[in-house]
Design a protein around this motif. Structure first.
Motif, PDB file in Angstrom:
ATOM      1  N   ALA A   1       4.100  -1.369  -9.930  1.00 56.57           N
ATOM      2  CA  ALA A   1       5.233  -1.718 -11.014  1.00 56.57           C
ATOM      3  C   ALA A   1       4.974  -1.057 -12.344  1.00 56.57           C
ATOM      4  N   ALA A   2       3.481  -1.022 -12.788  1.00 57.37           N
ATOM      5  CA  ALA A   2       3.366  -0.492 -14.082  1.00 57.37           C
ATOM      6  C   ALA A   2       3.592   1.108 -14.042  1.00 57.37           C
TER       7      ALA A   2
ATOM      8  N   ASP B   1       1.123  10.971   1.009  1.00 58.22           N
ATOM      9  CA  ASP B   1      -0.009  10.785   1.933  1.00 58.22           C
ATOM     10  C   ASP B   1      -1.410  11.497   1.411  1.00 58.22           C
ATOM     11  N   GLN B   2      -1.528  12.018   0.240  1.00 61.37           N
ATOM     12  CA  GLN B   2      -2.544  12.396  -0.353  1.00 61.37           C
ATOM     13  C   GLN B   2      -3.311  11.484  -1.065  1.00 61.37           C
ATOM     14  N   VAL B   3      -2.724  10.082  -1.046  1.00 62.19           N
ATOM     15  CA  VAL B   3      -3.218   9.291  -2.121  1.00 62.19           C
ATOM     16  C   VAL B   3      -3.596   8.019  -1.327  1.00 62.19           C
ATOM     17  N   VAL B   4      -4.708   7.443  -1.639  1.00 60.53           N
ATOM     18  CA  VAL B   4      -5.271   6.033  -1.024  1.00 60.53           C
ATOM     19  C   VAL B   4      -5.719   5.152  -2.269  1.00 60.53           C
TER      20      VAL B   4
ATOM     21  N   HIS C   1       1.024  -1.294  -0.010  1.00 66.53           N
ATOM     22  CA  HIS C   1       0.065  -0.122  -0.158  1.00 66.53           C
ATOM     23  C   HIS C   1       0.962   1.275  -0.073  1.00 66.53           C
ATOM     24  N   GLU C   2       1.836   1.359   0.782  1.00 67.30           N
ATOM     25  CA  GLU C   2       2.898   2.448   0.778  1.00 67.30           C
ATOM     26  C   GLU C   2       3.529   2.464  -0.427  1.00 67.30           C
ATOM     27  N   ARG C   3       3.853   1.350  -1.067  1.00 64.74           N
ATOM     28  CA  ARG C   3       4.632   1.521  -2.364  1.00 64.74           C
ATOM     29  C   ARG C   3       3.749   2.080  -3.520  1.00 64.74           C
ATOM     30  N   VAL C   4       2.395   1.683  -3.619  1.00 64.39           N
ATOM     31  CA  VAL C   4       1.633   2.132  -4.558  1.00 64.39           C
ATOM     32  C   VAL C   4       1.237   3.632  -4.437  1.00 64.39           C
TER      33      VAL C   4
END
Length: 390
Positions: free
Chosen positions: A283-284, A88-91, A72-75
């Motif tokens: 990865a993409a 931190d603005q992404v989920v 989750h942190e990676r994406v």
């Protein structure tokens, strides 16, 4: 130009060509696929991640789940690198529709949008209005399906809290002028469904307050991959109506109490995401960021121009924009009602995958679209042009 500077430029150009070629080499779709607006055949980067994690999940040795816990942190980092938002603005979200639903249910006030947007947006806005009764959809009049700064300007009033628009219109292929729209709407929230442009258009997504997209089309990460990115202004104004047990500020699983939603983007999630899907999307996007969206856009723009030239050569009207600053990866052919069947049959008979909708044919190439595919398209259009009208 000095000889040394010329050699450096030639070397840079050659390095760029090699990088694009290496990127293209990671995809393996069969010739004839011109339907990336519907689905992008998955690339090696995503498939390798899936295979690796499937092996981990099959054997689950001691400590093996640590690799899944970190996806989750990676994406979030990968999305941030491509969109211009902070991690931190992404989920993570399982799809664009769920991301848009999270956002539109959180708006207090009316949302202006076109009824011609992809159904994910109108449905989310209408459902939020019916259930929450804190705002209503404002159906915009458009310029032949295009939401532009000019036609938007006079349709806003003080009750409009947000404007929602597609980055690329799925019917017309029109690329929205986010910069112009941002200037026109002022301090209102700008919600962008980026699905048909994300990964293929180097757009100023950072100008938006809400960006939702998925990875199954142009990013080529497969289904089940999406995200929601929220500006600080959006986080201040949106109510996390649809917030689950993972959407709190607790560093551990909440026990024996119901905690309030998190103060950041994490509030806009229901539960843990699929780590395999997260890894595919990450990865993409990492691969895309390494190359640069601008280079993908440049390659696609060249192919789109060639498709337009082929259509012109055979007298097939184009319903999508011709100017590069108004288009992305979609070409819409409008053969007329009496010739639509003949065109779709010609494409089918020559192995071309495309989308037919509302009496038009949508062709959508990618950077990996091959010469063989364009030759197949050319043959299909020759066949169409030589058939007699009914």
């Amino acid at each position: 130009m000095s000889p040394l500077l010329g050699r450096r430029r030639d070397a840079d150009a050659e390095a760029t060509r090699a990088a694009v070629a290496a990127y293209i080499d990671t995809f393996g779709e069969e010739p004839g696929w011109l339907d990336f607006g519907r689905f992008g055949p998955m690339g090696r980067a995503a498939l390798d991640e899936e295979a690796g994690l499937r092996h981990v999940l099959e054997h689950v040795r001691f400590g093996a789940l640590a690799v899944t816990d970190g996806q989750h942190e990676r994406v979030k980092r990968a999305v941030a690198a491509v969109t211009g938002f902070r991690p931190d603005q992404v989920v993570f979200q399982p799809n664009t529709t769920q991301a848009l639903t999270h956002a539109t249910y959180g708006v207090t006030g009316d949302i202006a949008l076109s009824l011609g947007e992809f159904p994910a947006l109108p449905f989310a806005v209408q459902r939020a209005s019916e259930v929450l009764k804190v705002g209503a959809p404002r159906w915009l009049s458009t310029d032949h399906g295009r939401v532009t700064p000019g036609n938007l300007r006079d349709q806003l009033d003080s009750r409009v809290a947000a404007v929602a628009v597609s980055l690329v219109d799925y019917r017309t292929g029109y690329l929205a002028d986010l910069d112009g729209i941002r200037q026109v709407i002022g301090d209102r929230l700008l919600i962008v469904d980026a699905m048909q442009g994300f990964g293929v258009v180097d757009a100023p997504l950072h100008l938006a307050d809400v960006v939702a997209a998925g990875g199954q089309k142009w990013v080529r990460a497969g289904w089940g991959t999406g995200f929601l990115a929220l500006s600080d202004r959006a986080l201040e104004r949106l109510t996390p109506v649809w917030s689950g047990w993972t959407g709190t500020d607790s560093p551990t699983q909440p026990m024996d109490e119901v905690l309030p939603p998190a103060r950041g983007a994490a509030a806009f999630q229901l539960t843990n995401g699929d780590p395999v899907a997260q890894a595919r999307l990450a990865a993409a996007l990492e691969q895309l960021a390494d190359l640069g969206v601008d280079l993908v856009q440049e390659k696609v723009a060249s192919t789109v121009s060639r498709i337009i030239d082929l259509a012109d050569e055979h007298g097939i009207p184009i319903a999508s924009p011709r100017a590069e600053d108004e288009r992305a990866g979609i070409v819409v052919l409008d053969p007329g009602a009496d010739r639509l069947t003949a065109l779709t049959a010609a494409l089918h008979n020559h192995g071309i995958s495309a989308t037919t909708r509302d009496g038009r044919v949508r062709l959508s190439p990618h950077a990996s679209t091959s010469e063989e595919t364009l030759e197949m398209l050319a043959s299909a259009l020759v066949s169409f042009a030589t058939t007699s009208p009914l």
